[in-house]
Each structure stands twice: as C-alpha cells, then as structure tokens.
Design a protein around this motif. Structure first.
Motif, PDB file in Angstrom:
ATOM      1  N   ALA A 101       0.802  -1.170  -0.072  1.00 40.50           N
ATOM      2  CA  ALA A 101      -0.031   0.026   0.013  1.00 40.50           C
ATOM      3  C   ALA A 101       0.791   1.285  -0.009  1.00 40.50           C
ATOM      4  CB  ALA A 101      -0.964  -0.051   1.124  1.00 40.50           C
ATOM      5  N   LEU A 102       1.829   1.328   0.795  1.00 42.40           N
ATOM      6  CA  LEU A 102       3.011   2.430   0.827  1.00 42.40           C
ATOM      7  C   LEU A 102       3.470   2.696  -0.297  1.00 42.40           C
ATOM      8  CD1 LEU A 102       3.909   4.726   2.499  1.00 42.40           C
ATOM      9  CD2 LEU A 102       5.689   3.067   3.318  1.00 42.40           C
ATOM     10  N   ARG A 103       3.835   1.579  -1.209  1.00 41.14           N
ATOM     11  CA  ARG A 103       4.359   1.768  -2.480  1.00 41.14           C
ATOM     12  C   ARG A 103       3.628   2.314  -3.452  1.00 41.14           C
ATOM     13  NH1 ARG A 103       5.346  -2.498  -4.985  1.00 41.14           N
ATOM     14  NH2 ARG A 103       4.855  -3.911  -3.676  1.00 41.14           N
ATOM     15  N   ALA A 104       2.319   2.085  -3.620  1.00 41.73           N
ATOM     16  CA  ALA A 104       1.248   2.516  -4.369  1.00 41.73           C
ATOM     17  C   ALA A 104       0.892   3.941  -4.075  1.00 41.73           C
ATOM     18  CB  ALA A 104      -0.097   1.615  -4.253  1.00 41.73           C
ATOM     19  N   LEU A 105       1.084   4.279  -2.851  1.00 37.42           N
ATOM     20  CA  LEU A 105       0.707   5.580  -2.594  1.00 37.42           C
ATOM     21  C   LEU A 105       1.808   6.392  -3.092  1.00 37.42           C
ATOM     22  CD1 LEU A 105      -0.908   5.199   0.843  1.00 37.42           C
ATOM     23  CD2 LEU A 105      -2.039   6.080  -1.072  1.00 37.42           C
ATOM     24  N   ARG A 106       3.214   5.990  -2.818  1.00 32.70           N
ATOM     25  CA  ARG A 106       4.232   6.802  -3.095  1.00 32.70           C
ATOM     26  C   ARG A 106       4.335   6.855  -4.593  1.00 32.70           C
ATOM     27  NH1 ARG A 106       8.620   4.501   1.156  1.00 32.70           N
ATOM     28  NH2 ARG A 106       8.752   6.173   2.638  1.00 32.70           N
ATOM     29  N   GLN A 107       3.665   5.967  -5.445  1.00 35.75           N
ATOM     30  CA  GLN A 107       3.844   6.098  -6.656  1.00 35.75           C
ATOM     31  C   GLN A 107       2.958   7.215  -7.367  1.00 35.75           C
ATOM     32  OE1 GLN A 107       4.073   2.441  -9.243  1.00 35.75           O
ATOM     33  NE2 GLN A 107       2.651   3.379 -10.691  1.00 35.75           N
ATOM     34  N   TRP A 108       1.706   7.114  -6.833  1.00 34.84           N
ATOM     35  CA  TRP A 108       0.755   7.965  -7.051  1.00 34.84           C
ATOM     36  C   TRP A 108       1.178   9.715  -6.664  1.00 34.84           C
ATOM     37  CZ3 TRP A 108      -2.815   8.978 -10.277  1.00 34.84           C
ATOM     38  CH2 TRP A 108      -3.762   9.934 -10.140  1.00 34.84           C
ATOM     39  N   ARG A 109       1.661   9.803  -5.348  1.00 39.79           N
ATOM     40  CA  ARG A 109       2.035  10.897  -4.987  1.00 39.79           C
ATOM     41  C   ARG A 109       3.466  10.765  -4.379  1.00 39.79           C
ATOM     42  NH1 ARG A 109      -1.358  15.247  -4.040  1.00 39.79           N
ATOM     43  NH2 ARG A 109       0.644  16.235  -3.269  1.00 39.79           N
ATOM     44  N   PRO A 110       4.478  11.062  -5.177  1.00 41.89           N
ATOM     45  CA  PRO A 110       5.749  11.142  -4.625  1.00 41.89           C
ATOM     46  C   PRO A 110       6.031  11.923  -3.692  1.00 41.89           C
ATOM     47  CG  PRO A 110       6.027  10.941  -6.994  1.00 41.89           C
ATOM     48  CD  PRO A 110       4.573  11.301  -6.589  1.00 41.89           C
ATOM     49  N   SER A 111       5.530  13.152  -3.661  1.00 41.77           N
ATOM     50  CA  SER A 111       5.887  14.104  -2.495  1.00 41.77           C
ATOM     51  C   SER A 111       4.874  13.866  -1.216  1.00 41.77           C
ATOM     52  CB  SER A 111       5.266  15.538  -3.153  1.00 41.77           C
ATOM     53  OG  SER A 111       3.942  15.389  -3.331  1.00 41.77           O
ATOM     54  N   ALA A 112       4.220  12.828  -1.134  1.00 38.40           N
ATOM     55  CA  ALA A 112       3.683  12.568   0.086  1.00 38.40           C
ATOM     56  C   ALA A 112       4.549  12.222   1.374  1.00 38.40           C
ATOM     57  CB  ALA A 112       2.600  11.289   0.008  1.00 38.40           C
ATOM     58  N   GLN A 113       4.090  12.994   2.447  1.00 41.61           N
ATOM     59  CA  GLN A 113       4.935  12.676   3.767  1.00 41.61           C
ATOM     60  C   GLN A 113       4.416  11.608   4.383  1.00 41.61           C
ATOM     61  OE1 GLN A 113       4.473  16.385   6.228  1.00 41.61           O
ATOM     62  NE2 GLN A 113       5.471  15.117   8.030  1.00 41.61           N
ATOM     63  N   VAL A 114       5.736  10.688   4.809  1.00 40.64           N
ATOM     64  CA  VAL A 114       5.120   9.472   5.450  1.00 40.64           C
ATOM     65  C   VAL A 114       5.534   9.454   6.826  1.00 40.64           C
ATOM     66  CG1 VAL A 114       5.591   6.857   5.326  1.00 40.64           C
ATOM     67  CG2 VAL A 114       5.513   8.200   3.336  1.00 40.64           C
ATOM     68  N   VAL A 115       4.912   9.107   7.762  1.00 43.02           N
ATOM     69  CA  VAL A 115       5.316   9.130   9.201  1.00 43.02           C
ATOM     70  C   VAL A 115       4.744   7.739   9.729  1.00 43.02           C
ATOM     71  CG1 VAL A 115       4.496   9.851  11.305  1.00 43.02           C
ATOM     72  CG2 VAL A 115       4.571  11.611   9.556  1.00 43.02           C
ATOM     73  N   GLU A 116       5.807   7.023  10.513  1.00 49.79           N
ATOM     74  CA  GLU A 116       5.652   5.733  10.934  1.00 49.79           C
ATOM     75  C   GLU A 116       5.524   5.727  12.540  1.00 49.79           C
ATOM     76  OE1 GLU A 116       8.950   3.526   9.282  1.00 49.79           O
ATOM     77  OE2 GLU A 116       8.237   3.130   7.313  1.00 49.79           O
ATOM     78  N   VAL A 117       4.173   5.348  12.846  1.00 44.20           N
ATOM     79  CA  VAL A 117       4.081   5.516  14.406  1.00 44.20           C
ATOM     80  C   VAL A 117       3.065   4.395  14.817  1.00 44.20           C
ATOM     81  CG1 VAL A 117       2.255   7.124  13.905  1.00 44.20           C
ATOM     82  CG2 VAL A 117       3.460   7.107  16.072  1.00 44.20           C
ATOM     83  N   SER A 118       3.207   4.071  16.061  1.00 41.38           N
ATOM     84  CA  SER A 118       2.129   3.164  16.388  1.00 41.38           C
ATOM     85  C   SER A 118       1.271   3.729  17.692  1.00 41.38           C
ATOM     86  CB  SER A 118       2.949   1.933  17.076  1.00 41.38           C
ATOM     87  OG  SER A 118       3.819   2.126  18.125  1.00 41.38           O
ATOM     88  N   GLY A 119       0.059   3.004  17.712  1.00 41.73           N
ATOM     89  CA  GLY A 119      -0.856   3.385  18.787  1.00 41.73           C
ATOM     90  C   GLY A 119      -1.632   4.743  18.588  1.00 41.73           C
TER      91      GLY A 119
END
Length: 477
Positions: A101-119
């Motif tokens: 899912a993350l790879r698909a979103l990055r392909q659609w919007r390379p500029s997307a800000q990604v944050v990895e966090v739990s809870g």
C-alpha cells in the motif's frame, strides 16, 4: 519499522491543517487495512474532515487484485494529483500488505509525507487537531452604525478575533441594543463585501434595550460563544431576510409612556373578568417587550354607571385602583376591581373617568406618550340631554371635549375594546377607539399596542447591535 514519537506526528499534522489550501489527504495504514481521510475548509475558513474510504486487506484483494493495484486505483479516485494538495501517510504496522500500500501511494504521490508511528487512531486525532487549529480568517461581529454623511444605517464588522487566534481566546465588545425584542449576534468571517456565505453563526440574544459590554470566547474554529448572555438561541432565517427587515434609519429612542386602562365594572362577574383579561394581556405583552418602570407607567381605573331617580345628584367617582404604577402593580390592581350593578342600562360614567384622568395627567412630563385603553359596554353620558334621551352627566362633563383636550395637551392616543359592536357609525366608541377598536371576543393585542404607540412595529426595529459613528470598529467596513 522505525517508530516516531506521536508528538512529532501531531505537530506535523497540525501544521498541515493550518497551511493546506484546497484539501489535505491523510491516509492511515494499519494491521487491519487502509483508511483515507480528507480535510477541507468551508466558505468561512473552518476545517472539516470526512472519511472518504475504509477497507480491510481481505476486501481489497477479494476480486483477485493485488494490494498494490487496489490501493493505486483508490488513490487515483480519492487523492488529488495536484501537488498543491498535501498528502500525509501514517503507517502504524509492518507487513506485506502495508508495504504494498505504501509503494502504491508513493507512486501516485511521490511528495507524500510518510510518518511511521504506532498506537494512533486518526479518526480520533483529526477532530482534536481541527478543533484546536488557529483561525484562518478574522472573525467580526456584524453591527450597524449611522453613516456620517446622511445618517443612514450601514453594516460593518467589529473585530472579535484576528487571523491566527486560537481556541480559548476571548474578546470584549461594546454594543447598544435598540430593540425591546433583543438583538442578533451575527459572527462573520467576511473578507470583503458582506455575503451570506461568510456567516459563521447567527444567534438571538434576549437583551434589554441599552448599552452592553459582551464577552466572546473562541471555542474552536466555527464556534464563538457569548457565555455571559443567557437564553441565546440560533436564528435560522436566511440572512437576506434579516437584512431586508432592517430599517434605513435608526428608529427614534422610545419615549416614556403612560398607559391608562379604563375598565367598566358594571355588569356580571364574567363580564368584568373578560374585560380585565384583555387589560392584563396588554400589560403582560408590554412586560415581554421589556418596557420597565423608566419607560412605562400604568394606571388602572374602574368606572360604573350613574344612579338616577334620587333626590340628590350622583357623586360617585371612578374607582382609582392604581395610578402611574409598574406593570406588576397594575396587574395586582386589576384583581382588586369588583363588579357593580348597572344602575342605568344605556350609558356609563365614562365622562367622569375622562375628567378624572385629565386632572391627574396635568403634572405629567410633556415628553410622555399617553395611551388610553377603554374596555366596557356602555357609552358615556352627554353633557346635555339629547334626542337619544340619554340623561346628561350629573356633573355636566363633556366627554368629547375632555378627550380632545387630552389629545392636544398630552399627545394622547385612545383605543377601545367593546363587549359588543357599536350600534351605529356615530357611536362614541368609534371616537374612543380612534387608534384601534376591537370587540372583546376578537382582540389583536399586538396590533393594539403598536397603534397606541407603546411598541414599535417589528418592521422598523433594528435587530442588529448598534455602534456610534465615533466608536473604533477595528473590523471590516
């Protein structure tokens, strides 16, 4: 997966909520599936969020598609391709589906800000951050003031909160309420000419006429409270309707008023109760319009019928229950009136009552609006016996001359409520009810008090706050 502190996510997401222009997409990827939220602002700059999509991993792949293809298709449908619309991806779990899912979103919007966090649950975090966001546009209270050149009323904005104000901020504003029915507190985020879509809220405040200093609190974007104003109620009328009812000029300040209730006591208990009912209703109506003792005085006088056929002239005087009292005192005075026998069937001592009222009005201030409300069944006696063979008043009072004199001296308006319709067009009741004439079983009390000049017509009332020309507005105009 690298875990970043939730505080970092809150700060980054809060910054995006403040800075995005058209829309912000926030995607949540966790162990169960994927959710896509969209944040937009309305016409007044208030952000709102909606959940555009939510799907479990098993649902995405049920048709045989790979997660990558399914997410890419959803992103193409729901996430803007415009680089001006920011995208944040919040990844809360590791795994094959999450990585695809993350790879698909990055392909659609390379500029997307990604944050990895739990809870973290975005469905709970987003409303919290939106409610705490600073204002994008300034908020003004819509007020009316007189133009310097011609005195006509114009609508302007009195600044409450500037752009960047945060929830919890408060402000104070001084206004004047000119309408006895209260005032509309309309908050606007207008940026130019006032448009209906620029309204944040419109509430009716049951404030009495006079100056007021109001405290406004910004609860969150789109919500302004006036915590010290009791009885606020939303006003749901179209703004165009509100503006259409505003007068071109400020209504004149209400003059002190004196209402004299003249009630015939001759008759049965039921007849007297019906007459007192309408007098009480009018008094209660004036009380609802917040006409206090400084603006309104009320007198209650009862009158019966003359006694004829005795050796001595009738010296019976009208019964003065209260003179120049408050509405509460007048209400109590009505209860003190008692029915009296109708000793003469065709007339009553109305002329004696007018003489009594005329004498008592002499020391009254000249700027007082005087209103006479006569409620009864029988007309007055003439000063001299005429063709109708009604006996003359024993004191020779001329009821018409007395009425005319009070109209000239005291700017008196007179209304009447009859037990039954007047017998002829020449009946004295038409003159006694020159401002308004009703039957006891069909009274429009609201129209009656307007015709007596005790209450301004609603069409002429200024329902918005008023400020003087020399006051600092500090808003838009």
């Amino acid at each position: 997966m690298n875990h970043f502190a939730e505080g970092g996510l809150r700060g980054d997401l809060a910054d995006l909520i403040v800075s995005f222009r058209e829309r912000l997409a926030v995607v949540e990827i966790d162990a169960a599936g994927i959710r896509i939220f969209e944040v937009r602002v309305d016409e007044v700059g208030t952000p709102h969020h909606t959940r555009r999509a939510s799907a479990k991993w098993s649902t995405l792949t049920a048709s045989g598609d790979e997660v990558f293809d399914a997410v890419l298709r959803i992103a193409g449908d729901l996430i803007s391709a415009d680089e001006e619309d920011p995208v944040m991806v919040v990844r809360c779990a590791d795994g094959h589906e999450q990585e695809a899912a993350l790879r698909a979103l990055r392909q659609w919007r390379p500029s997307a800000q990604v944050v990895e966090v739990s809870g973290v649950k975005l469905g709970e975090l987003l409303p919290e951050l939106i409610a705490g966001a600073p204002l994008r546009h300034a908020y003004d209270l819509i007020v009316a003031r007189e133009r310097a050149d011609d005195g006509r009323l114009e609508l302007v904005g009195r600044r409450l909160f500037g752009s960047g104000a945060t929830p919890g901020d408060d402000a104070h504003v001084s206004i004047t309420c000119t309408d006895a029915g209260g005032v509309l507190l309309a908050v606007s985020a207008w940026s130019g000419l006032l448009q209906p879509s620029d309204l944040v809220s419109v509430d009716h405040a049951p404030l009495p006429p006079g100056p007021h200093r109001l405290r406004a609190v910004l609860e969150r974007p789109g919500v302004v409270r006036f915590p010290e104003v009791p009885g606020l109620q939303p006003d749901t009328r179209p703004w165009t309707e509100v503006v259409a009812t505003l007068p071109a000029l400020l209504p004149p300040a209400p003059r002190p008023a004196h209402l004299v209730c003249a009630i015939e006591t001759a008759g049965t208990l039921k007849e007297l109760e019906d007459r007192c009912h309408w007098a009480g209703y009018v008094i209660d109506l004036l009380t609802e319009h917040r006409l206090g003792p400084q603006h309104l005085q009320v007198s209650v006088v009862g009158y019966g019928t003359h006694v004829f056929g005795t050796r001595h002239a009738d010296r019976t005087r009208p019964a003065l229950a209260v003179w120049s009292g408050s509405t509460a005192q007048a209400r109590a005075a009505l209860e003190s009136l008692q029915p009296t026998p109708p000793t003469y069937p065709n007339a009553a001592q109305l002329e004696d009552l007018l003489a009594e009222v005329s004498d008592r009005l002499l020391p009254q201030p000249g700027n007082t609006r005087t209103a006479l409300l006569t409620i009864g069944a029988r007309p007055p006696h003439p000063p001299r016996s005429g063709l109708d063979r009604v006996p003359a008043c024993p004191a020779r009072h001329d009821w018409l001359a007395l009425l005319r004199d009070m109209e000239q001296r005291h700017d008196l308006r007179s209304a009447a409520i009859c037990d039954s319709p007047p017998a002829s067009p020449s009946s004295p009741w038409h003159r006694l009810g020159s401002a308004a004439l009703f039957q006891v079983d069909a009274v429009n009390a609201e129209e009656l008090v307007i015709r007596l000049g005790l209450v301004a017509s609603s069409a002429a009332a200024l329902s918005l706050p008023f400020v003087s020309q020399n006051e600092d507005i500090g808003g838009r105009h």
